[in-house]
Scaffold this motif. Structure first.
Motif, PDB file in Angstrom:
ATOM      1  N   UNK A 172      30.973  59.736  66.569  1.00 44.64           N
ATOM      2  CA  UNK A 172      32.339  60.313  66.158  1.00 44.64           C
ATOM      3  C   UNK A 172      32.897  58.952  65.477  1.00 44.64           C
ATOM      4  N   UNK A 173      33.814  59.502  64.456  1.00 54.12           N
ATOM      5  CA  UNK A 173      34.555  58.539  63.669  1.00 54.12           C
ATOM      6  C   UNK A 173      35.892  58.150  64.698  1.00 54.12           C
ATOM      7  N   UNK A 174      36.299  56.905  64.224  1.00 56.03           N
ATOM      8  CA  UNK A 174      37.420  56.197  65.006  1.00 56.03           C
ATOM      9  C   UNK A 174      38.647  56.790  64.659  1.00 56.03           C
ATOM     10  N   UNK A 175      39.505  56.928  65.357  1.00 53.45           N
ATOM     11  CA  UNK A 175      40.794  57.570  64.864  1.00 53.45           C
ATOM     12  C   UNK A 175      41.830  56.176  64.937  1.00 53.45           C
ATOM     13  N   UNK A 176      41.917  55.764  63.730  1.00 55.05           N
ATOM     14  CA  UNK A 176      42.524  54.175  63.759  1.00 55.05           C
ATOM     15  C   UNK A 176      44.119  54.487  63.446  1.00 55.05           C
ATOM     16  N   UNK A 177      44.935  53.469  63.730  1.00 56.96           N
ATOM     17  CA  UNK A 177      46.174  53.537  63.228  1.00 56.96           C
ATOM     18  C   UNK A 177      46.410  53.436  61.579  1.00 56.96           C
ATOM     19  N   UNK A 178      45.488  52.624  61.298  1.00 57.54           N
ATOM     20  CA  UNK A 178      45.387  52.335  59.891  1.00 57.54           C
ATOM     21  C   UNK A 178      44.056  52.455  59.119  1.00 57.54           C
ATOM     22  N   UNK A 179      44.071  51.884  57.836  1.00 63.08           N
ATOM     23  CA  UNK A 179      42.725  52.049  57.109  1.00 63.08           C
ATOM     24  C   UNK A 179      41.867  53.213  57.435  1.00 63.08           C
ATOM     25  N   UNK A 180      42.790  54.424  57.302  1.00 65.18           N
ATOM     26  CA  UNK A 180      42.110  55.552  57.567  1.00 65.18           C
ATOM     27  C   UNK A 180      41.290  56.326  56.640  1.00 65.18           C
TER      28      UNK A 180
ATOM     29  N   UNK B 116      21.313  69.226  63.610  1.00 61.48           N
ATOM     30  CA  UNK B 116      22.179  68.084  63.769  1.00 61.48           C
ATOM     31  C   UNK B 116      22.065  67.511  62.445  1.00 61.48           C
ATOM     32  N   UNK B 117      23.226  67.320  61.768  1.00 62.67           N
ATOM     33  CA  UNK B 117      23.257  66.377  60.204  1.00 62.67           C
ATOM     34  C   UNK B 117      23.838  65.213  60.304  1.00 62.67           C
ATOM     35  N   UNK B 118      24.943  64.999  61.075  1.00 63.38           N
ATOM     36  CA  UNK B 118      25.902  63.455  61.164  1.00 63.38           C
ATOM     37  C   UNK B 118      26.041  63.362  59.851  1.00 63.38           C
ATOM     38  N   UNK B 119      26.877  64.116  59.110  1.00 61.96           N
ATOM     39  CA  UNK B 119      27.174  63.626  57.888  1.00 61.96           C
ATOM     40  C   UNK B 119      28.631  63.392  57.723  1.00 61.96           C
TER      41      UNK B 119
ATOM     42  N   UNK C 138      31.437  62.937  55.253  1.00 63.35           N
ATOM     43  CA  UNK C 138      32.017  63.288  53.820  1.00 63.35           C
ATOM     44  C   UNK C 138      33.287  62.543  53.429  1.00 63.35           C
ATOM     45  N   UNK C 139      33.089  61.975  52.333  1.00 60.80           N
ATOM     46  CA  UNK C 139      34.252  61.108  51.613  1.00 60.80           C
ATOM     47  C   UNK C 139      34.491  61.774  50.351  1.00 60.80           C
TER      48      UNK C 139
ATOM     49  N   UNK D 112      35.851  62.959  56.635  1.00 62.96           N
ATOM     50  CA  UNK D 112      35.538  64.177  57.824  1.00 62.96           C
ATOM     51  C   UNK D 112      34.103  63.796  58.192  1.00 62.96           C
ATOM     52  N   UNK D 113      33.894  64.171  59.621  1.00 59.46           N
ATOM     53  CA  UNK D 113      32.494  63.897  59.941  1.00 59.46           C
ATOM     54  C   UNK D 113      32.147  65.312  60.714  1.00 59.46           C
TER      55      UNK D 113
END
Length: 652
Positions: A320-328, A139-142, A144-145, A129-130
């Motif tokens: 931004x984070x990429x909104x991918x089909x896989x490897x989410x 602005x923190x641009x963190x 989270x995993x 999550x970004x």
């Protein structure tokens, strides 16, 4: 509601109560309470109430019975269940190495089955999550995993998934041993195998550079077994124009500072593993007038830390984070470099050459992921066939179903042995034990293996999904996750067409030496296998395919470049099929046979299944490039027809 990888529908019951998914036992208790309440009311109700109660009881009983539809496919210790892997290691590893490796892999397989696989699903359910700003507008641009993702990083260090290749405890076999562990880990890694690929690639680049003093600390972090010290690396090559054409697509500028360091300015369009500790990236060095050399000659390779010692980003902004089909499970981001401090690690203008070793390693990791995903789908399909009843009998008792799975198994076996061959050659090269011919084969086989197994993996994943019927399409079985993550394998690190052209470049740059090495090895090993009577049909088919390939090459020599470009994909497929199926029973000067399907079938203790797999592999068209050449598929006329077919009836 939470998504859980469940098959027995009785295990969960969806209740519209606070939006939660309750365990079946809880639902049962609520149902019993409802029944008891209804029973209390029955005394005041007439016959109509009694009938309604009976209907309710029958409905609940029927619902519970109807929930028991499917048996969940289960797998155990992936190492112990992989007979092909174990037989390969027994055949090729020196006895002392085999003894130690076997014990560790059995332990690791048990850990994967009992401890690591559950973490994998947590990574899928809790993607990164970004958070761009904090509550006060700063602005923190963190990024989270989840805790499971962070635990995967620790496990990777504990198991030496990078370290093993660089410690070289087993000399030239260390790289193969590392590849086996990564192969077993991949399907349970929750996507963490991707950061490991780039980490391995970065370590290889630094090692190739001689581990200069300024990079010694980074190399130590990349190759440590200490979870608290372990670093992962990103790979920031793709920019706004995207694609594999980094020579013309890279716009990032490097400005030299008085202290000798550099500041990088630019936009990175696709940065995998954006939560990594460091990265290697390309940029163009600006001269005193601010001008940059264009093309590949203007690119240099840089090392940079993503964050400083205080945890602050190194003049990097996350868009931004990429909104991918896989490897989410993995954070992939768009990044602005706004004066990121970096260190030049290649010779100026030699960045593309410096990353060639990284590309070899990451492409091999791609092959590992492809083969691992195929094996995982095969294992699940096989177990499901033992449990699922359809039309009055188990799926395993339906001949057509078993034929379909058997065809997939042949593909998996071929891909696995091709992977083992590539990492065997890499191990020899890294320990200076590879002959010139083996080095040439390695140069040719890396792109061939990557492009072919990437296509195999997606085809096998789709077919395996279908073997589960409608259940294969259900998100909470976990099967769609495997499919989605597999589809990237024919794209990442070069698409099929890009790699096919790379195969052609290897022929041109070596002035045909790689092809000479391929054909010489193939012919020599084919002769050694010709004595095995049961393999005679496969030997004849392979010999014919080699002859057709030679005829094509002889004819193509006088053709225009267009012919070879149009033939590139079919040519690469032909190399993959012939090399995987050809006989390789001989022993090289290093005491190791080149291990592919017919060699594996020619072992003294080979099973009838091994022979069957070799014969079936060779029953396919082994040299499609010759077939298409005979049809006129590669001439100028064919190219015009291709354009007409694509655009002829289009408004374009």
């Amino acid at each position: 509601a939470c998504r859980l990888p469940l098959w027995r529908f009785s295990a969960t019951c969806k209740l519209q109560q606070s939006g939660h998914l309750l365990p079946w036992d809880s639902c049962q208790m609520l149902s019993i309470k409802a029944i008891n309440t209804t029973v209390g009311q029955e005394q005041q109700a007439g016959l109509k109430g009694k009938q309604e109660l009976e209907d309710l009881k029958m409905h609940l009983a029927r619902s519970e019975t109807e929930a028991l539809f499917h048996e969940q496919p289960e797998t155990g210790n992936p190492y112990l269940e992989d007979t092909l892997l174990r037989s390969y290691l027994k055949t090729h590893l020196p006895p002392k190495v085999l003894e130690e490796v076997h014990q560790d892999l059995e332990r690791f397989g048990s850990r994967l089955h009992t401890k690591i696989q559950p973490l994998s699903w947590e990574c899928e359910l809790n993607p990164p999550v970004f958070r761009q700003y904090d509550a006060w507008g700063q602005r923190v641009d963190h990024i989270y995993t989840c805790s499971a993702w962070r635990r995967m990083k620790e496990i990777s260090a504990e198991e030496g998934l990078i370290a093993e290749a660089y410690e070289r405890r087993y000399s030239n076999w260390s790289r193969l041993y590392q590849a086996v562990k990564l192969y077993l880990f991949s399907s349970s890694s929750g996507g963490f195998s991707c950061p490991l690929a780039m980490t391995d690639g970065a370590a290889k680049v630094i090692e190739t550079l001689g581990i200069p003093g300024s990079l010694k600390n980074a190399f130590g972090h990349l190759t440590t077994r200490d979870p608290q010290q372990f670093w992962t690396s990103g790979q920031w090559m793709t920019e706004r124009r995207g694609g594999s054409d980094v020579a013309n697509g890279t716009e990032t500028v490097a400005r030299k500072q008085p202290d000798g360091s550099y500041r990088l300015y630019g936009f990175k369009w696709f940065t995998s593993a954006a939560d990594s500790d460091m990265t290697l990236t390309l940029a163009r060095i600006a001269d005193a007038e601010g001008q940059c050399t264009q093309g590949s000659r203007g690119l240099s390779l840089f090392f940079l830390r993503v964050r400083d010692e205080e945890g602050k980003l190194n003049n990097i902004q996350v868009q931004r984070l990429k909104d991918k089909l896989g490897t989410r499970q993995m954070a992939t981001a768009e990044l602005w470099l706004q004066g990121a401090r970096a260190e030049l690690i290649s010779a100026e203008g030699r960045g593309v050459a410096a990353i060639s070793n990284m590309l070899n390693i990451t492409r091999i990791h791609n092959v590992i992921g492809a083969v691992a995903s195929m094996r995982r789908m095969m294992s699940l399909s096989r177990d499901y066939a033992r449990k699922r009843v359809a039309f009055g009998k188990l799926l395993k008792d339906h001949p057509l179903h078993m034929q379909t799975i058997a065809r997939m198994e042949v593909q998996v076996r071929g891909a696995f042995l091709l992977l083992m061959e590539v990492v065997r050659l890499l191990g020899l090269a890294e320990t200076n034990l590879a002959s010139e011919q083996e080095q040439l084969l390695l140069r040719l086989l890396v792109p061939v293996a990557k492009l072919y197994t990437g296509k195999q993996a997606s085809a096998v994943a789709v077919e395996a999904m279908e073997s589960f019927g409608g259940q294969g399409y259900m998100e909470d079985t976990g099967l769609p996750v495997i499919l989605r993550d597999t589809l990237v394998l024919s794209i990442w690190e070069g698409t099929t067409n890009i790699l096919s052209l790379d195969v052609l470049r290897s022929l041109i740059k070596s002035q045909g030496q790689v092809m000479a090495a391929f054909l010489s090895t193939a012919q020599k090993k084919l002769e050694l296998a010709s004595g095995a009577a049961e393999l005679s049909p496969a030997v004849q088919q392979t010999r014919g395919a080699i002859g057709r390939l030679q005829q094509f090459l002889a004819g193509a020599g006088s053709e225009q470049a267009l012919t070879m470009e149009l033939a590139a994909r079919d040519f690469s497929y032909s190399l993959a099929r012939i090399y995987t199926g050809r006989a390789t029973t001989g022993i090289t000067e290093h005491g190791n046979g080149l291990a592919l399907l017919m060699e594996h079938a020619a072992r003294p203790d080979a099973s009838s299944t091994d022979v069957c797999a070799a014969l079936r592999w060779c029953n396919q068209e082994l040299c499609p490039v010759a077939v298409e050449a005979a049809r006129g598929s590669y001439g100028g006329g064919a190219a015009l027809q291709d354009r007409a077919l694509v655009f002829g009836s289009s408004r374009l």
